[in-house]
Scaffold this motif. Sequence first.
Motif, PDB file in Angstrom:
ATOM      1  N   PHE A 171     -33.901 -18.652 -31.658  1.00  0.00           N
ATOM      2  CA  PHE A 171     -33.341 -19.443 -30.566  1.00  0.00           C
ATOM      3  C   PHE A 171     -34.384 -19.667 -29.479  1.00  0.00           C
ATOM      4  CE2 PHE A 171     -31.156 -19.798 -26.487  1.00  0.00           C
ATOM      5  CZ  PHE A 171     -30.302 -20.871 -26.746  1.00  0.00           C
ATOM      6  N   ALA A 172     -35.158 -18.623 -29.159  1.00  0.00           N
ATOM      7  CA  ALA A 172     -36.186 -18.740 -28.125  1.00  0.00           C
ATOM      8  C   ALA A 172     -37.211 -19.801 -28.489  1.00  0.00           C
ATOM      9  CB  ALA A 172     -36.865 -17.394 -27.909  1.00  0.00           C
ATOM     10  N   GLY A 173     -37.637 -19.810 -29.744  1.00  0.00           N
ATOM     11  CA  GLY A 173     -38.650 -20.765 -30.173  1.00  0.00           C
ATOM     12  C   GLY A 173     -38.202 -22.206 -30.002  1.00  0.00           C
ATOM     13  N   SER A 174     -36.979 -22.505 -30.413  1.00  0.00           N
ATOM     14  CA  SER A 174     -36.483 -23.880 -30.304  1.00  0.00           C
ATOM     15  C   SER A 174     -36.254 -24.276 -28.853  1.00  0.00           C
ATOM     16  CB  SER A 174     -35.187 -24.032 -31.105  1.00  0.00           C
ATOM     17  OG  SER A 174     -34.166 -23.190 -30.594  1.00  0.00           O
ATOM     18  N   THR A 175     -35.808 -23.331 -28.014  1.00  0.00           N
ATOM     19  CA  THR A 175     -35.538 -23.641 -26.606  1.00  0.00           C
ATOM     20  C   THR A 175     -36.830 -23.890 -25.840  1.00  0.00           C
ATOM     21  OG1 THR A 175     -33.558 -22.260 -26.709  1.00  0.00           O
ATOM     22  CG2 THR A 175     -34.364 -22.836 -24.525  1.00  0.00           C
ATOM     23  N   VAL A 176     -37.848 -23.076 -26.082  1.00  0.00           N
ATOM     24  CA  VAL A 176     -39.145 -23.287 -25.439  1.00  0.00           C
ATOM     25  C   VAL A 176     -39.744 -24.624 -25.870  1.00  0.00           C
ATOM     26  CG1 VAL A 176     -41.530 -22.456 -25.330  1.00  0.00           C
ATOM     27  CG2 VAL A 176     -39.635 -20.842 -25.084  1.00  0.00           C
ATOM     28  N   GLU A 177     -39.597 -24.953 -27.139  1.00  0.00           N
ATOM     29  CA  GLU A 177     -40.118 -26.236 -27.618  1.00  0.00           C
ATOM     30  C   GLU A 177     -39.410 -27.399 -26.932  1.00  0.00           C
ATOM     31  OE1 GLU A 177     -42.383 -28.990 -29.330  1.00  0.00           O
ATOM     32  OE2 GLU A 177     -42.719 -26.825 -29.446  1.00  0.00           O
ATOM     33  N   ASP A 178     -38.099 -27.292 -26.728  1.00  0.00           N
ATOM     34  CA  ASP A 178     -37.365 -28.346 -26.027  1.00  0.00           C
ATOM     35  C   ASP A 178     -37.869 -28.490 -24.581  1.00  0.00           C
ATOM     36  OD1 ASP A 178     -35.839 -28.896 -28.232  1.00  0.00           O
ATOM     37  OD2 ASP A 178     -34.097 -27.731 -27.579  1.00  0.00           O
ATOM     38  N   ALA A 179     -38.082 -27.347 -23.908  1.00  0.00           N
ATOM     39  CA  ALA A 179     -38.577 -27.388 -22.525  1.00  0.00           C
ATOM     40  C   ALA A 179     -39.979 -27.990 -22.472  1.00  0.00           C
ATOM     41  CB  ALA A 179     -38.578 -25.980 -21.932  1.00  0.00           C
ATOM     42  N   ALA A 180     -40.808 -27.647 -23.461  1.00  0.00           N
ATOM     43  CA  ALA A 180     -42.159 -28.203 -23.517  1.00  0.00           C
ATOM     44  C   ALA A 180     -42.123 -29.713 -23.736  1.00  0.00           C
ATOM     45  CB  ALA A 180     -42.959 -27.526 -24.624  1.00  0.00           C
ATOM     46  N   ASP A 181     -41.191 -30.167 -24.576  1.00  0.00           N
ATOM     47  CA  ASP A 181     -41.066 -31.606 -24.833  1.00  0.00           C
ATOM     48  C   ASP A 181     -40.656 -32.351 -23.566  1.00  0.00           C
ATOM     49  OD1 ASP A 181     -41.813 -31.400 -27.463  1.00  0.00           O
ATOM     50  OD2 ASP A 181     -39.757 -31.358 -28.245  1.00  0.00           O
ATOM     51  N   ARG A 182     -39.715 -31.777 -22.805  1.00  0.00           N
ATOM     52  CA  ARG A 182     -39.287 -32.436 -21.567  1.00  0.00           C
ATOM     53  C   ARG A 182     -40.437 -32.501 -20.564  1.00  0.00           C
ATOM     54  NH1 ARG A 182     -34.569 -29.363 -22.588  1.00  0.00           N
ATOM     55  NH2 ARG A 182     -35.252 -27.758 -21.118  1.00  0.00           N
ATOM     56  N   GLU A 196     -42.054 -39.928  -9.028  1.00  0.00           N
ATOM     57  CA  GLU A 196     -42.555 -39.441 -10.313  1.00  0.00           C
ATOM     58  C   GLU A 196     -43.300 -38.120 -10.158  1.00  0.00           C
ATOM     59  OE1 GLU A 196     -41.343 -43.459 -10.590  1.00  0.00           O
ATOM     60  OE2 GLU A 196     -42.823 -42.552  -9.227  1.00  0.00           O
ATOM     61  N   LEU A 197     -44.060 -37.994  -9.071  1.00  0.00           N
ATOM     62  CA  LEU A 197     -44.742 -36.720  -8.812  1.00  0.00           C
ATOM     63  C   LEU A 197     -43.726 -35.602  -8.593  1.00  0.00           C
ATOM     64  CD1 LEU A 197     -47.693 -37.731  -6.457  1.00  0.00           C
ATOM     65  CD2 LEU A 197     -47.824 -37.035  -8.851  1.00  0.00           C
ATOM     66  N   HIS A 198     -42.648 -35.912  -7.892  1.00  0.00           N
ATOM     67  CA  HIS A 198     -41.603 -34.918  -7.653  1.00  0.00           C
ATOM     68  C   HIS A 198     -40.928 -34.515  -8.965  1.00  0.00           C
ATOM     69  CE1 HIS A 198     -38.669 -32.609  -5.485  1.00  0.00           C
ATOM     70  NE2 HIS A 198     -37.670 -33.346  -5.924  1.00  0.00           N
ATOM     71  N   GLN A 199     -40.676 -35.487  -9.833  1.00  0.00           N
ATOM     72  CA  GLN A 199     -40.060 -35.184 -11.124  1.00  0.00           C
ATOM     73  C   GLN A 199     -40.974 -34.317 -11.982  1.00  0.00           C
ATOM     74  OE1 GLN A 199     -36.815 -35.864 -11.962  1.00  0.00           O
ATOM     75  NE2 GLN A 199     -36.816 -36.448  -9.793  1.00  0.00           N
ATOM     76  N   LEU A 200     -42.280 -34.562 -11.905  1.00  0.00           N
ATOM     77  CA  LEU A 200     -43.236 -33.731 -12.632  1.00  0.00           C
ATOM     78  C   LEU A 200     -43.216 -32.304 -12.090  1.00  0.00           C
ATOM     79  CD1 LEU A 200     -45.497 -33.408 -14.712  1.00  0.00           C
ATOM     80  CD2 LEU A 200     -47.117 -34.183 -12.957  1.00  0.00           C
ATOM     81  N   ARG A 201     -43.111 -32.174 -10.777  1.00  0.00           N
ATOM     82  CA  ARG A 201     -43.029 -30.850 -10.161  1.00  0.00           C
ATOM     83  C   ARG A 201     -41.788 -30.115 -10.641  1.00  0.00           C
ATOM     84  NH1 ARG A 201     -41.251 -29.222  -4.572  1.00  0.00           N
ATOM     85  NH2 ARG A 201     -42.302 -27.253  -4.120  1.00  0.00           N
ATOM     86  N   ILE A 202     -40.658 -30.787 -10.694  1.00  0.00           N
ATOM     87  CA  ILE A 202     -39.419 -30.165 -11.171  1.00  0.00           C
ATOM     88  C   ILE A 202     -39.546 -29.760 -12.635  1.00  0.00           C
ATOM     89  CG2 ILE A 202     -36.995 -30.622 -11.701  1.00  0.00           C
ATOM     90  CD1 ILE A 202     -36.894 -32.388  -9.212  1.00  0.00           C
ATOM     91  N   ALA A 203     -40.123 -30.643 -13.456  1.00  0.00           N
ATOM     92  CA  ALA A 203     -40.291 -30.331 -14.875  1.00  0.00           C
ATOM     93  C   ALA A 203     -41.197 -29.119 -15.067  1.00  0.00           C
ATOM     94  CB  ALA A 203     -40.858 -31.547 -15.609  1.00  0.00           C
ATOM     95  N   GLY A 204     -42.246 -29.020 -14.237  1.00  0.00           N
ATOM     96  CA  GLY A 204     -43.131 -27.866 -14.320  1.00  0.00           C
ATOM     97  C   GLY A 204     -42.421 -26.573 -13.969  1.00  0.00           C
ATOM     98  N   LYS A 205     -41.567 -26.620 -12.941  1.00  0.00           N
ATOM     99  CA  LYS A 205     -40.795 -25.433 -12.566  1.00  0.00           C
ATOM    100  C   LYS A 205     -39.858 -25.018 -13.688  1.00  0.00           C
ATOM    101  CE  LYS A 205     -40.684 -25.886  -7.526  1.00  0.00           C
ATOM    102  NZ  LYS A 205     -39.824 -26.037  -6.339  1.00  0.00           N
ATOM    103  N   ARG A 206     -39.175 -25.992 -14.270  1.00  0.00           N
ATOM    104  CA  ARG A 206     -38.240 -25.675 -15.350  1.00  0.00           C
ATOM    105  C   ARG A 206     -38.957 -25.036 -16.535  1.00  0.00           C
ATOM    106  NH1 ARG A 206     -34.776 -31.336 -15.127  1.00  0.00           N
ATOM    107  NH2 ARG A 206     -33.393 -30.734 -13.391  1.00  0.00           N
ATOM    108  N   LEU A 207     -40.134 -25.549 -16.846  1.00  0.00           N
ATOM    109  CA  LEU A 207     -40.889 -24.970 -17.951  1.00  0.00           C
ATOM    110  C   LEU A 207     -41.292 -23.533 -17.627  1.00  0.00           C
ATOM    111  CD1 LEU A 207     -42.263 -25.160 -20.677  1.00  0.00           C
ATOM    112  CD2 LEU A 207     -44.242 -26.212 -19.556  1.00  0.00           C
ATOM    113  N   ARG A 208     -41.766 -23.291 -16.405  1.00  0.00           N
ATOM    114  CA  ARG A 208     -42.173 -21.940 -16.019  1.00  0.00           C
ATOM    115  C   ARG A 208     -41.000 -20.969 -16.095  1.00  0.00           C
ATOM    116  NH1 ARG A 208     -45.158 -21.527 -10.462  1.00  0.00           N
ATOM    117  NH2 ARG A 208     -45.191 -19.353 -11.103  1.00  0.00           N
ATOM    118  N   TYR A 209     -39.830 -21.383 -15.608  1.00  0.00           N
ATOM    119  CA  TYR A 209     -38.667 -20.497 -15.632  1.00  0.00           C
ATOM    120  C   TYR A 209     -38.202 -20.239 -17.062  1.00  0.00           C
ATOM    121  CZ  TYR A 209     -38.428 -21.472 -10.623  1.00  0.00           C
ATOM    122  OH  TYR A 209     -38.720 -21.584  -9.287  1.00  0.00           O
TER     123      TYR A 209
END
Length: 304
Positions: A171-182, A196-209
């Motif tokens: 489950f972890a592998g597929s979820t991390v891959e989904d976050a990486a794709d986003r 767009e810069l703000h959206q990139l910042r949000i996407a980066g935070k989500r990936l880190r979390y």
Amino acid sequence: MPRSSNTADPVATDLELQLLPAAAAARSLLKKRFKQVIGLLPLAAEDPDGDIEHVHRLRVATRRAGAALAAFSPLMERKPSDAKKALRNIRRAAGPARDADVLWLRLAERAGEPFVDRIAGPRLRAQRDDAQRALCSAATKRRSKRLRAALRDAVALLNSPDESSTAFGEFAGSTVEDAADRFRVASQADLSGWHELHQLRIAGKRLRYTLELFDSELAEEAREAAASATKALQNRLGAINDHATAQAHYQRWIGGMSADADAALLAAEIVSESARAEALATDFHAWWAGEGEHALAAAVDRLS
């Protein structure tokens, strides 16, 4: 609330998580994230003149808990709407308080200047007081009970009758891959605008979390490379956001002022903050075109 016989320890170790089915590990991790929010809320609400980092930690804790809810939603019987709403309300209460704290930390170095003493200081203190009242409201006994109930219900949605079908590692592998794709989608957008810069910042935070949530299942080198790359991104975008947020504060203030010397001072600060944000954005785009985009893409690809 009745507890399942296979409910995981809320502070399970990394090794224990690896041996648990996905639903059981999710319960453990959700409880851990929720416990942080519940513990920090009264500290942020009851100690406004103490450690301002309580508010910062609370906002981060709500984001981490929200990332856990999003990650584990596929394992739930239905969407955890009440828990999402409760976390969102706390985050919205903590956000203005933290924004005021960050701006004041910058302006405090200029204490004694007319702009700070006559204009920014009084207005920021008033905004901070309003934000603190919102935090206190979110931490009342009645709302705290609702928060705990909503979070317990979210955990209960993971009480699957059959937990042997999906392993936590799978489950972890597929979820991390989904976050990486986003994140890849956000990083490949046209980044010329603030939105767009703000959206990139949000996407980066989500990936880190997400990486933090599944760190026990990721290869150490790949995890650290992705965390380091996204942190570098966040630092640059965060600096731009600080100046953009200050500019937004000042623009709201000037709307209710008469055309006098104070309004002229404030207008000059708006121009200054805008210029700083633009300069940092120019630096960001140069970094992004040079090494930033490639380094991030390479780091994220290692997660696959």
